[in-house]
Design a protein around this motif. Structure first.
Motif, PDB file in Angstrom:
ATOM      1  N   ALA A 126      58.800  61.062 -47.036  1.00  0.00           N
ATOM      2  CA  ALA A 126      57.531  61.774 -46.919  1.00  0.00           C
ATOM      3  C   ALA A 126      56.365  60.794 -46.923  1.00  0.00           C
ATOM      4  CB  ALA A 126      57.393  62.775 -48.064  1.00  0.00           C
ATOM      5  N   GLY A 127      56.443  59.795 -47.783  1.00  0.00           N
ATOM      6  CA  GLY A 127      55.398  58.779 -47.811  1.00  0.00           C
ATOM      7  C   GLY A 127      55.478  57.828 -46.631  1.00  0.00           C
ATOM      8  N   ALA A 128      56.698  57.528 -46.169  1.00  0.00           N
ATOM      9  CA  ALA A 128      56.883  56.540 -45.101  1.00  0.00           C
ATOM     10  C   ALA A 128      56.262  56.980 -43.789  1.00  0.00           C
ATOM     11  CB  ALA A 128      58.368  56.254 -44.907  1.00  0.00           C
ATOM     12  N   ARG A 146      67.119  58.849 -65.741  1.00  0.00           N
ATOM     13  CA  ARG A 146      66.166  59.621 -66.525  1.00  0.00           C
ATOM     14  C   ARG A 146      64.832  59.660 -65.765  1.00  0.00           C
ATOM     15  NH1 ARG A 146      66.494  54.596 -69.668  1.00  0.00           N
ATOM     16  NH2 ARG A 146      64.526  53.451 -69.444  1.00  0.00           N
ATOM     17  N   ASN A 147      63.888  60.423 -66.297  1.00  0.00           N
ATOM     18  CA  ASN A 147      62.546  60.518 -65.704  1.00  0.00           C
ATOM     19  C   ASN A 147      62.626  60.813 -64.204  1.00  0.00           C
ATOM     20  OD1 ASN A 147      61.406  59.797 -68.229  1.00  0.00           O
ATOM     21  ND2 ASN A 147      61.654  57.621 -67.752  1.00  0.00           N
ATOM     22  N   LEU A 148      63.400  61.834 -63.843  1.00  0.00           N
ATOM     23  CA  LEU A 148      63.634  62.119 -62.431  1.00  0.00           C
ATOM     24  C   LEU A 148      62.358  62.508 -61.691  1.00  0.00           C
ATOM     25  CD1 LEU A 148      67.025  64.057 -62.620  1.00  0.00           C
ATOM     26  CD2 LEU A 148      66.632  61.706 -61.896  1.00  0.00           C
ATOM     27  N   VAL A 149      61.498  63.296 -62.343  1.00  0.00           N
ATOM     28  CA  VAL A 149      60.265  63.722 -61.678  1.00  0.00           C
ATOM     29  C   VAL A 149      59.371  62.517 -61.391  1.00  0.00           C
ATOM     30  CG1 VAL A 149      58.152  65.076 -61.907  1.00  0.00           C
ATOM     31  CG2 VAL A 149      60.335  66.037 -62.675  1.00  0.00           C
ATOM     32  N   ALA A 150      59.171  61.695 -62.399  1.00  0.00           N
ATOM     33  CA  ALA A 150      58.344  60.499 -62.224  1.00  0.00           C
ATOM     34  C   ALA A 150      58.947  59.577 -61.170  1.00  0.00           C
ATOM     35  CB  ALA A 150      58.197  59.758 -63.542  1.00  0.00           C
ATOM     36  N   GLY A 151      60.257  59.434 -61.192  1.00  0.00           N
ATOM     37  CA  GLY A 151      60.923  58.577 -60.222  1.00  0.00           C
ATOM     38  C   GLY A 151      60.706  59.045 -58.797  1.00  0.00           C
ATOM     39  N   LEU A 173      58.226  61.000 -57.666  1.00  0.00           N
ATOM     40  CA  LEU A 173      56.815  60.860 -57.302  1.00  0.00           C
ATOM     41  C   LEU A 173      56.482  59.412 -56.942  1.00  0.00           C
ATOM     42  CD1 LEU A 173      55.110  63.165 -59.978  1.00  0.00           C
ATOM     43  CD2 LEU A 173      55.390  63.616 -57.526  1.00  0.00           C
ATOM     44  N   LEU A 174      57.024  58.482 -57.708  1.00  0.00           N
ATOM     45  CA  LEU A 174      56.793  57.075 -57.410  1.00  0.00           C
ATOM     46  C   LEU A 174      57.466  56.665 -56.099  1.00  0.00           C
ATOM     47  CD1 LEU A 174      57.148  55.565 -60.984  1.00  0.00           C
ATOM     48  CD2 LEU A 174      55.061  55.664 -59.597  1.00  0.00           C
ATOM     49  N   MET A 175      58.556  57.332 -55.739  1.00  0.00           N
ATOM     50  CA  MET A 175      59.206  57.046 -54.469  1.00  0.00           C
ATOM     51  C   MET A 175      58.297  57.386 -53.283  1.00  0.00           C
ATOM     52  SD  MET A 175      62.141  55.610 -54.431  1.00  0.00           S
ATOM     53  CE  MET A 175      62.888  54.877 -55.897  1.00  0.00           C
ATOM     54  N   ILE A 176      57.481  58.399 -53.431  1.00  0.00           N
ATOM     55  CA  ILE A 176      56.530  58.729 -52.365  1.00  0.00           C
ATOM     56  C   ILE A 176      55.570  57.571 -52.146  1.00  0.00           C
ATOM     57  CG2 ILE A 176      54.686  60.297 -51.642  1.00  0.00           C
ATOM     58  CD1 ILE A 176      56.057  62.495 -53.265  1.00  0.00           C
ATOM     59  N   VAL A 177      55.085  57.008 -53.261  1.00  0.00           N
ATOM     60  CA  VAL A 177      54.170  55.864 -53.179  1.00  0.00           C
ATOM     61  C   VAL A 177      54.877  54.667 -52.536  1.00  0.00           C
ATOM     62  CG1 VAL A 177      52.749  54.257 -54.500  1.00  0.00           C
ATOM     63  CG2 VAL A 177      52.898  56.655 -55.198  1.00  0.00           C
ATOM     64  N   ALA A 178      56.096  54.391 -52.980  1.00  0.00           N
ATOM     65  CA  ALA A 178      56.854  53.281 -52.402  1.00  0.00           C
ATOM     66  C   ALA A 178      57.116  53.521 -50.923  1.00  0.00           C
ATOM     67  CB  ALA A 178      58.175  53.102 -53.155  1.00  0.00           C
ATOM     68  N   GLY A 179      57.355  54.779 -50.554  1.00  0.00           N
ATOM     69  CA  GLY A 179      57.590  55.106 -49.150  1.00  0.00           C
ATOM     70  C   GLY A 179      56.377  54.846 -48.281  1.00  0.00           C
ATOM     71  N   ILE A 180      55.183  55.128 -48.805  1.00  0.00           N
ATOM     72  CA  ILE A 180      53.957  54.827 -48.055  1.00  0.00           C
ATOM     73  C   ILE A 180      53.895  53.344 -47.731  1.00  0.00           C
ATOM     74  CG2 ILE A 180      51.433  54.762 -48.184  1.00  0.00           C
ATOM     75  CD1 ILE A 180      51.590  57.290 -49.925  1.00  0.00           C
ATOM     76  N   TRP A 181      54.169  52.525 -48.733  1.00  0.00           N
ATOM     77  CA  TRP A 181      54.154  51.081 -48.521  1.00  0.00           C
ATOM     78  C   TRP A 181      55.248  50.658 -47.539  1.00  0.00           C
ATOM     79  CZ3 TRP A 181      50.809  47.464 -49.010  1.00  0.00           C
ATOM     80  CH2 TRP A 181      51.220  46.136 -48.874  1.00  0.00           C
ATOM     81  N   GLY A 182      56.441  51.217 -47.712  1.00  0.00           N
ATOM     82  CA  GLY A 182      57.548  50.865 -46.824  1.00  0.00           C
ATOM     83  C   GLY A 182      57.282  51.264 -45.388  1.00  0.00           C
ATOM     84  N   GLY A 183      56.688  52.433 -45.181  1.00  0.00           N
ATOM     85  CA  GLY A 183      56.370  52.861 -43.829  1.00  0.00           C
ATOM     86  C   GLY A 183      55.282  52.030 -43.202  1.00  0.00           C
ATOM     87  N   PHE A 184      54.341  51.583 -44.029  1.00  0.00           N
ATOM     88  CA  PHE A 184      53.204  50.811 -43.534  1.00  0.00           C
ATOM     89  C   PHE A 184      53.601  49.398 -43.133  1.00  0.00           C
ATOM     90  CE2 PHE A 184      49.494  48.071 -45.010  1.00  0.00           C
ATOM     91  CZ  PHE A 184      48.882  48.077 -43.771  1.00  0.00           C
ATOM     92  N   ILE A 185      54.266  48.686 -44.038  1.00  0.00           N
ATOM     93  CA  ILE A 185      54.537  47.271 -43.758  1.00  0.00           C
ATOM     94  C   ILE A 185      55.945  46.830 -44.159  1.00  0.00           C
ATOM     95  CG2 ILE A 185      53.755  46.227 -45.925  1.00  0.00           C
ATOM     96  CD1 ILE A 185      52.136  44.249 -44.132  1.00  0.00           C
ATOM     97  N   GLN A 186      56.655  47.582 -44.982  1.00  0.00           N
ATOM     98  CA  GLN A 186      58.047  47.342 -45.381  1.00  0.00           C
ATOM     99  C   GLN A 186      58.226  46.101 -46.244  1.00  0.00           C
ATOM    100  OE1 GLN A 186      60.850  49.130 -45.100  1.00  0.00           O
ATOM    101  NE2 GLN A 186      62.101  47.542 -46.045  1.00  0.00           N
TER     102      GLN A 186
END
Length: 252
Positions: free
Chosen positions: A83-85, A135-140, A142-155
């Motif tokens: 979704a972020g990518a 653990r912390n599945l929700v936080a994990g 949500l943070l994956m969305i942020v990481a995906g934005i970065w990965g989609g942008f420049i990887q």
């Protein structure tokens, strides 16, 4: 590009694929090689996604054959990252060449700092082999969305984001961090690649040459338990990155 240059991309891809699976930051080798061969930065940013897809298909398959897989968790994390990518890739295709080069230079400086301080969360096959529940599945997620934005942008450098999320936030043991990481990157990169391809920012011949090397490197990376000569490798790697940073920022 000239056909005789393609083998050089494959050789660079072997090193890049190995580093990507073992820790992260290997994609800089692929981008560095393409930039020095004359491929514009934005086009290189789209092209090496072909290699990332092939690399991680190889890595996921190799991990599964060695008994490491948790596709249910990997897939849900990958969907969040995807979704972020898509958004990140849309930013990437609209960034002009000189600005992309400056952003790439800044990213490489950040990765240099992380490498120098040991902040990559590197894992090896000799780490804890006992599975630990996430653990912390929700936080994990949500943070994956942020990481995906970065990965989609420049990887580049996304492994330095994914590994702390998986290990420190979600409490996953380090072997399985790499197992999840390669699946997540595989899925969201397919989404990002579609965006770059739709804007004609993929040089397929170069991408396939890189992909061959990345596949071999990923196969070696999954089976590597110890980084042989990692101090020398990191020093040479960092010097190469510094040279590219100077070129990108001051001579673009």
């Amino acid at each position: 590009m000239d056909l005789w240059l393609l083998p050089f991309l494959s050789l660079a891809g072997i090193a890049a694929g190995w580093l990507n699976v073992m820790a992260g930051g290997g994609s800089m080798i692929s981008v560095l090689t393409m930039v020095f061969l004359g491929i514009p930065g934005p086009l290189a940013n789209g092209t090496f996604r072909v290699a990332i897809v092939v690399q991680n298909i190889t890595a996921v398959t190799s991990f599964r054959r060695r008994g490491f897989s948790d596709f249910r968790l990997s897939f849900s994390l990958a969907m969040a990252a995807s979704a972020g990518a898509i958004g990140g890739a849309m930013i990437g295709v609209n960034l002009s060449g000189p600005w992309f080069n400056r952003v790439l230079g800044a990213v490489m400086i950040l990765v240099l700092i992380l490498m120098a301080t040991g902040g990559n969360g590197q894992a090896s096959a000799q780490d804890d082999d006992q599975p630990s529940p996430a653990r912390n599945l929700v936080a994990g997620h949500l943070l994956m969305i942020v990481a995906g934005i970065w990965g989609g942008f420049i990887q580049i450098g996304v492994g330095f984001l994914l590994m702390p999320i998986l290990s420190r936030v979600m409490g996953i043991d380090l072997v399985r961090v790499n197992m999840h990481k390669v699946f997540i990157v595989l899925v969201y990169t397919c989404s990002a690649l579609a965006v770059f391809a739709s804007q004609s920012q993929v040089l397929w011949s170069a991408g396939l040459a890189l992909a061959l090397g990345h596949a071999v490197g990923a196969w070696l990376g999954v089976r590597s338990s110890v980084l042989v000569g990692d101090v020398l490798i990191k020093r040479v790697f960092m010097l190469a990155i510094i040279a590219l940073v100077i070129k990108l920022i001051f001579f673009s």
